[in-house]
Design a protein around this motif. Structure first.
Motif, mmCIF file in Angstrom:
data_model
loop_
_atom_site.group_PDB
_atom_site.id
_atom_site.type_symbol
_atom_site.label_atom_id
_atom_site.label_comp_id
_atom_site.label_asym_id
_atom_site.label_seq_id
_atom_site.Cartn_x
_atom_site.Cartn_y
_atom_site.Cartn_z
ATOM 1 N N LYS A 145 -35.200 -0.749 -27.070
ATOM 2 C CA LYS A 145 -35.740 0.301 -27.116
ATOM 3 C C LYS A 145 -36.711 0.185 -28.989
ATOM 4 C CE LYS A 145 -35.974 5.882 -27.794
ATOM 5 N NZ LYS A 145 -35.433 6.884 -27.454
ATOM 6 N N PHE A 146 -36.816 -0.028 -29.598
ATOM 7 C CA PHE A 146 -37.071 0.102 -31.193
ATOM 8 C C PHE A 146 -37.332 1.799 -31.808
ATOM 9 C CE2 PHE A 146 -38.630 0.946 -35.807
ATOM 10 C CZ PHE A 146 -37.940 -0.109 -36.016
ATOM 11 N N GLU A 147 -36.179 2.124 -32.940
ATOM 12 C CA GLU A 147 -36.241 3.214 -33.485
ATOM 13 C C GLU A 147 -35.735 3.254 -34.816
ATOM 14 O OE1 GLU A 147 -32.648 5.892 -32.322
ATOM 15 O OE2 GLU A 147 -34.238 6.001 -30.337
ATOM 16 N N ARG A 148 -36.785 4.647 -35.773
ATOM 17 C CA ARG A 148 -36.500 4.036 -37.331
ATOM 18 C C ARG A 148 -36.257 5.610 -37.626
ATOM 19 N NH1 ARG A 148 -37.438 7.564 -41.594
ATOM 20 N NH2 ARG A 148 -39.674 7.484 -40.212
ATOM 21 N N LEU A 149 -35.241 5.135 -38.180
ATOM 22 C CA LEU A 149 -33.610 6.909 -38.372
ATOM 23 C C LEU A 149 -34.334 7.085 -39.744
ATOM 24 C CD1 LEU A 149 -30.817 6.200 -35.650
ATOM 25 C CD2 LEU A 149 -33.324 7.691 -35.483
ATOM 26 N N GLY A 150 -33.922 8.882 -40.356
ATOM 27 C CA GLY A 150 -33.856 8.354 -41.490
ATOM 28 C C GLY A 150 -33.052 9.732 -41.654
ATOM 29 N N THR A 151 -33.244 9.714 -42.632
ATOM 30 C CA THR A 151 -32.056 11.565 -43.005
ATOM 31 C C THR A 151 -31.231 11.901 -42.221
ATOM 32 O OG1 THR A 151 -32.338 11.344 -45.378
ATOM 33 C CG2 THR A 151 -31.362 12.786 -45.213
ATOM 34 N N PRO A 152 -30.605 12.470 -41.618
ATOM 35 C CA PRO A 152 -29.937 13.300 -40.511
ATOM 36 C C PRO A 152 -30.157 14.646 -41.112
ATOM 37 C CG PRO A 152 -28.249 12.431 -41.331
ATOM 38 C CD PRO A 152 -28.807 11.578 -41.943
ATOM 39 N N ASP A 153 -30.083 15.233 -39.272
ATOM 40 C CA ASP A 153 -29.769 16.832 -40.044
ATOM 41 C C ASP A 153 -28.063 17.404 -40.355
ATOM 42 O OD1 ASP A 153 -30.050 20.129 -39.308
ATOM 43 O OD2 ASP A 153 -28.364 19.306 -38.781
ATOM 44 N N ALA A 154 -28.010 17.864 -42.134
ATOM 45 C CA ALA A 154 -27.092 17.783 -42.676
ATOM 46 C C ALA A 154 -25.930 18.738 -42.178
ATOM 47 C CB ALA A 154 -27.499 18.568 -44.287
ATOM 48 N N VAL A 155 -26.164 19.314 -41.022
ATOM 49 C CA VAL A 155 -24.889 20.722 -40.905
ATOM 50 C C VAL A 155 -25.035 19.768 -39.632
ATOM 51 C CG1 VAL A 155 -24.669 22.780 -39.524
ATOM 52 C CG2 VAL A 155 -25.718 22.782 -41.013
ATOM 53 N N LEU A 156 -25.038 19.206 -38.848
ATOM 54 C CA LEU A 156 -24.523 18.235 -37.528
ATOM 55 C C LEU A 156 -23.572 17.119 -38.355
ATOM 56 C CD1 LEU A 156 -24.767 17.275 -34.473
ATOM 57 C CD2 LEU A 156 -26.462 16.547 -35.067
ATOM 58 N N LEU A 157 -24.212 16.532 -39.381
ATOM 59 C CA LEU A 157 -23.522 15.510 -39.925
ATOM 60 C C LEU A 157 -21.984 15.942 -40.856
ATOM 61 C CD1 LEU A 157 -23.767 12.454 -40.633
ATOM 62 C CD2 LEU A 157 -24.734 13.660 -43.229
ATOM 63 N N ALA A 158 -22.871 16.839 -41.324
ATOM 64 C CA ALA A 158 -21.466 18.153 -41.976
ATOM 65 C C ALA A 158 -20.237 17.728 -40.272
ATOM 66 C CB ALA A 158 -21.240 18.877 -42.710
ATOM 67 N N ASN A 159 -20.450 18.647 -39.667
ATOM 68 C CA ASN A 159 -19.656 18.984 -38.331
ATOM 69 C C ASN A 159 -18.921 17.357 -37.978
ATOM 70 O OD1 ASN A 159 -19.629 21.641 -38.666
ATOM 71 N ND2 ASN A 159 -21.860 21.464 -37.286
ATOM 72 N N VAL A 160 -20.066 16.019 -37.903
ATOM 73 C CA VAL A 160 -19.561 15.023 -37.326
ATOM 74 C C VAL A 160 -18.214 14.630 -37.909
ATOM 75 C CG1 VAL A 160 -20.242 12.888 -36.625
ATOM 76 C CG2 VAL A 160 -21.554 15.111 -35.287
ATOM 77 N N ARG A 161 -18.654 14.232 -39.337
ATOM 78 C CA ARG A 161 -17.909 13.967 -40.273
ATOM 79 C C ARG A 161 -16.816 14.390 -40.063
ATOM 80 N NH1 ARG A 161 -20.909 14.179 -45.486
ATOM 81 N NH2 ARG A 161 -21.861 12.279 -44.657
ATOM 82 N N TRP A 162 -16.305 15.783 -40.356
ATOM 83 C CA TRP A 162 -14.971 16.052 -40.206
ATOM 84 C C TRP A 162 -14.111 15.491 -38.787
ATOM 85 C CZ3 TRP A 162 -11.463 18.604 -42.648
ATOM 86 C CH2 TRP A 162 -10.634 19.608 -42.232
ATOM 87 N N LEU A 163 -14.983 16.051 -37.494
ATOM 88 C CA LEU A 163 -14.571 15.661 -36.322
ATOM 89 C C LEU A 163 -14.461 14.186 -36.179
ATOM 90 C CD1 LEU A 163 -17.026 17.555 -33.787
ATOM 91 C CD2 LEU A 163 -14.514 17.723 -34.339
ATOM 92 N N SER A 164 -14.978 13.026 -36.931
ATOM 93 C CA SER A 164 -14.520 11.979 -37.173
ATOM 94 C C SER A 164 -13.199 11.594 -37.383
ATOM 95 C CB SER A 164 -15.514 10.986 -38.063
ATOM 96 O OG SER A 164 -15.772 11.527 -39.572
ATOM 97 N N ARG A 165 -12.912 12.040 -38.504
ATOM 98 C CA ARG A 165 -11.193 11.929 -38.811
ATOM 99 C C ARG A 165 -10.137 11.713 -37.493
ATOM 100 N NH1 ARG A 165 -10.755 17.017 -44.274
ATOM 101 N NH2 ARG A 165 -13.145 15.942 -45.214
ATOM 102 N N TYR A 166 -10.941 12.426 -36.742
ATOM 103 C CA TYR A 166 -10.004 12.591 -35.305
ATOM 104 C C TYR A 166 -10.661 11.682 -34.488
ATOM 105 C CZ TYR A 166 -8.274 16.551 -38.293
ATOM 106 O OH TYR A 166 -7.851 17.327 -39.459
#
Length: 250
Positions: A155-176
């Protein structure tokens, strides 16, 4: 987009070059590479920054693989973070290979940003580029990559800018995301408490001292053993409703 000049829609003539741990740098026809485990190869380009450059390369430690994965921009880093959070992803490699093709006048090449292996064995080739930054040469490279993937069964995917709220939440969780954040007694208590949906902070307090239970709670959210409601709508907070997930993450 039309098929690039010099290529056949039914079977583009493409070679792949990559870095094999055993044989070193190799170049082979696409048909000989479809079963190669590209999620395990070394990147074909280096990730380093020089004074005056406008991009921001670096290395990200992926919990999925337990290894560092390279990125060449903040957007690639953000997409890598979300791939690491995806429980269906079991393998990630950055800059896995060069695609080589001839456009009728000269040889061209393109290195996709990521190769992903999913738990079901399927493969996804990913290019990351914001919609507003796609130039004609980029579009051609993406189209060639799409055709190559269709021939290889990927499969091929071209990904652009992600959802800002989801990214902020995942970025926080990534600390753990590191396994050291999971302590079994607290984790068992949190699983028990959130079998019934309830507020994040109240559940952490009910499990014990929040200074020790919150890291474990965030680790369980990263693993997606626990789920927070509306992660694409609002930022995680004390009153965020948390509950047990239907499946267990990594």
């Amino acid at each position: 987009m039309a098929v690039p000049a010099g290529m056949d829609q039914a079977g583009p003539c493409v070679d792949l070059s990559y870095v094999d741990a055993v044989h070193g740098r190799r170049r082979r026809p696409l048909r000989d590479c479809v079963t190669t485990r590209f999620e395990e190869v070394a990147p074909v380009r280096t990730f380093r920054w020089s004074r005056g450059e406008r991009h921001f390369p670096g290395w990200y430690w992926a919990a999925t693989t337990g290894r560092h994965v390279g990125f060449e921009s903040w957007l690639e880093r953000d997409r890598l973070l979300l791939m690491d959070f995806d429980p269906s992803v079991v393998g990630i490699c950055s800059q896995p290979f060069w695609l080589h093709w001839h456009d009728g006048e000269r040889e061209r090449r393109h290195a996709p940003d990521y190769f992903i292996r999913r738990a079901d064995g399927s493969a996804v080739v990913v290019d990351v580029r914001a919609d507003e930054r796609i130039e004609s040469k980029d579009a051609e490279g993406f189209e060639v990559t799409r055709l190559v993937c269709s021939q290889a069964g990927w499969k091929f995917e071209r990904l652009g800018t992600p959802d800002a709220v989801l990214l902020a939440n995942v970025r926080w969780l990534s600390r753990y995301r590191h396994p050291r954040c999971l302590h079994d007694p607290a984790a068992a208590r949190l699983r028990e408490i959130f079998a019934i949906p309830g507020p994040l902070m109240a559940g952490a307090d009910a499990a014990g001292d929040r200074l020790s239970t919150l890291p474990v709670l965030f680790r369980l959210l990263w693993l997606q053993e626990l789920t927070a409601e509306d992660m694409t709508v609002e930022l995680l907070g004390p009153r965020t409703i948390v509950h047990s997930a239907s499946g267990v993450g990594r």
